[in-house]
Write a protein that holds these residues in place. Sequence first.
Motif, short mmCIF file in Angstrom:
data_model
loop_
_atom_site.label_atom_id
_atom_site.label_comp_id
_atom_site.label_asym_id
_atom_site.label_seq_id
_atom_site.Cartn_x
_atom_site.Cartn_y
_atom_site.Cartn_z
N GLN A 49 17.39 45.70 -55.64
CA GLN A 49 16.79 44.43 -56.03
C GLN A 49 15.65 44.64 -57.04
O GLN A 49 15.53 43.90 -58.01
N VAL A 50 14.81 45.65 -56.78
CA VAL A 50 13.68 45.92 -57.67
C VAL A 50 14.16 46.31 -59.05
O VAL A 50 13.66 45.83 -60.07
N SER A 51 15.17 47.17 -59.12
CA SER A 51 15.70 47.63 -60.40
C SER A 51 16.34 46.48 -61.18
O SER A 51 16.10 46.33 -62.39
N LEU B 227 19.87 38.05 -56.92
CA LEU B 227 19.69 39.43 -56.51
C LEU B 227 20.65 39.78 -55.37
O LEU B 227 21.11 38.90 -54.64
N LYS B 228 20.95 41.04 -55.24
CA LYS B 228 21.84 41.51 -54.17
C LYS B 228 21.29 41.09 -52.81
O LYS B 228 20.08 41.11 -52.58
N GLU B 229 22.19 40.71 -51.89
CA GLU B 229 21.76 40.26 -50.58
C GLU B 229 20.91 41.31 -49.86
O GLU B 229 21.22 42.51 -49.90
N LEU B 230 19.83 40.86 -49.21
CA LEU B 230 18.98 41.77 -48.44
C LEU B 230 19.72 42.18 -47.16
O LEU B 230 20.20 41.33 -46.41
N THR B 231 19.82 43.47 -46.93
CA THR B 231 20.51 44.00 -45.76
C THR B 231 19.59 44.92 -44.98
O THR B 231 18.58 45.39 -45.51
N PRO B 232 19.90 45.21 -43.71
CA PRO B 232 19.03 46.06 -42.90
C PRO B 232 18.92 47.47 -43.49
O PRO B 232 19.87 47.99 -44.08
N PRO B 233 17.75 48.10 -43.35
CA PRO B 233 17.58 49.48 -43.85
C PRO B 233 18.35 50.47 -42.99
O PRO B 233 18.62 50.22 -41.82
N ARG B 234 18.68 51.60 -43.61
CA ARG B 234 19.35 52.67 -42.89
C ARG B 234 18.38 53.82 -42.65
O ARG B 234 17.33 53.89 -43.26
N GLU B 235 18.77 54.73 -41.77
CA GLU B 235 17.84 55.78 -41.36
C GLU B 235 17.42 56.65 -42.53
O GLU B 235 16.25 57.03 -42.65
N TYR B 236 18.35 56.96 -43.44
CA TYR B 236 17.96 57.84 -44.54
C TYR B 236 17.06 57.11 -45.56
O TYR B 236 16.31 57.74 -46.28
N ASP B 237 17.13 55.76 -45.59
CA ASP B 237 16.20 55.01 -46.45
C ASP B 237 14.77 55.17 -45.96
O ASP B 237 13.84 55.35 -46.75
N VAL B 238 14.59 55.10 -44.64
CA VAL B 238 13.26 55.26 -44.07
C VAL B 238 12.80 56.71 -44.20
O VAL B 238 11.62 56.99 -44.45
N GLY B 239 13.75 57.65 -44.06
CA GLY B 239 13.41 59.06 -44.27
C GLY B 239 12.92 59.30 -45.69
O GLY B 239 11.95 60.05 -45.92
N ASP B 240 13.55 58.63 -46.64
CA ASP B 240 13.11 58.74 -48.03
C ASP B 240 11.72 58.15 -48.21
O ASP B 240 10.91 58.64 -48.99
#
Length: 438
Positions: free
Chosen positions: A171-173, A373-386
């Motif tokens: 979404q930001v990009s 913008l692309k639909e907001l979806t729940p974060p995944r574990e590797y997103d939080v790890g990043d």
Amino acid sequence: MAHEIFISYSSKDEQTAQAITAALEEQGISCWIAPRDVLPGLPYGEAIIEAINQCRLLLLVFSAHSNKSQQVLREVERAVSKGINIIPFRIENAPMSKALEYFLSTPHWLDASTQPLEKHFQTLVETVRLLRERHGPESATLEQQSKPTALASQEPHLGSLVFKLCNRAPQVSAFADFFIDNLKQRPGSPQIYFIHGEESECHDSLVERLIHTQINQIVEKRWGEQRGTVVFKKPRWPHEGESGELRKQLKRMLFSEFDPAYMDDDLSASALSKLAAMSLKSLILIRHNIYSEQWTTLTRDLIQWYLSYWAEGSNDATGPQFLIFFNVIYSKVKEKSWWKSLLSPQGYGRERIQKEIQEISAAHNASSPCLVLKELTPPREYDVGDWFTRHNIYDAKVQGELLKKIFAASRARQISMADVEHELQTIHQSFIKERSYF
């Protein structure tokens, strides 16, 4: 020459800031204050960053003016990110913005709002000396002393929105590219954005993130540091009444955002732009929340009329740039048995709303730049790890333990962005307190 304390203030409080500086320097405390200490030939922004990096403390001269100053907010944010202690010195009893409130979680204020300023100078000097003793000799900066040597080359990147900067890169990009392209190609034309997803996916967090990480910097670069300001308005979206009544409600609410006492009959977008221009803001962001439960044919028609309203009268490249955000908030999906699905009325479900906002955007893109913008979806574990890695919060072992804790609940139910933001905010606050960042 390194200074001991950076004076952060609004230009409208310059006389008071200079008096505070003089009182401190009389006691042998070296202060950095703009514009006095900006070196000739050095860009103002670079001078500010360099000065904050080298100072041991930041003194915030708090007033109604500094509370609204984007420059003061950036200075405070920079100080927090560098581990520099902040001394809040209140010179006026004014409400505080949420952004500053987040940074200044400490209850220890120096309050000169009800007494003559001079009565508090000695307390201020004692506070500076106390912090000086706590953090060691003057030859080292507070940043160097408050962090272990091993972290010196890999400092954390902290800020007011740090716990919200997770899993929204698409979404930001998309926003950044669209925003910049249309500023160049269609200056002055209102830009329309649709953000859609379930309520727990935190629409407003994305809007705040766009303001602080994208819009502020671009606006400052385009209009200059003094004129490059952003104002954020959140008028209610009307949904009760007939078509004509809804349109009138919406226009009145828009005008009341800029002038609650506006009495003229002219409620056109051109008149609104002129009224907004009087606030001397370069960019005005207007956000509307629309809930799927309230979505009807009237909602669709009102949005279509609203986009035409903006396109007809607000394309002046010399006036404020408007960004219109629609937060389309879906109800949480609930599983139904097959027989209940047959009995349920075929109303405005998520898929139908998504189709309609795409059609609206496509139909109006020629008159005003529109982007879904692309639909907001729940974060995944590797997103939080990043997130942990990018912000350098704790070591790999602790990061792994925290990730397991955050996503343990997801085995029973899908974790939402609201859940993640709550956990990351708690982790972030614990981290900066452990490192004595406040």
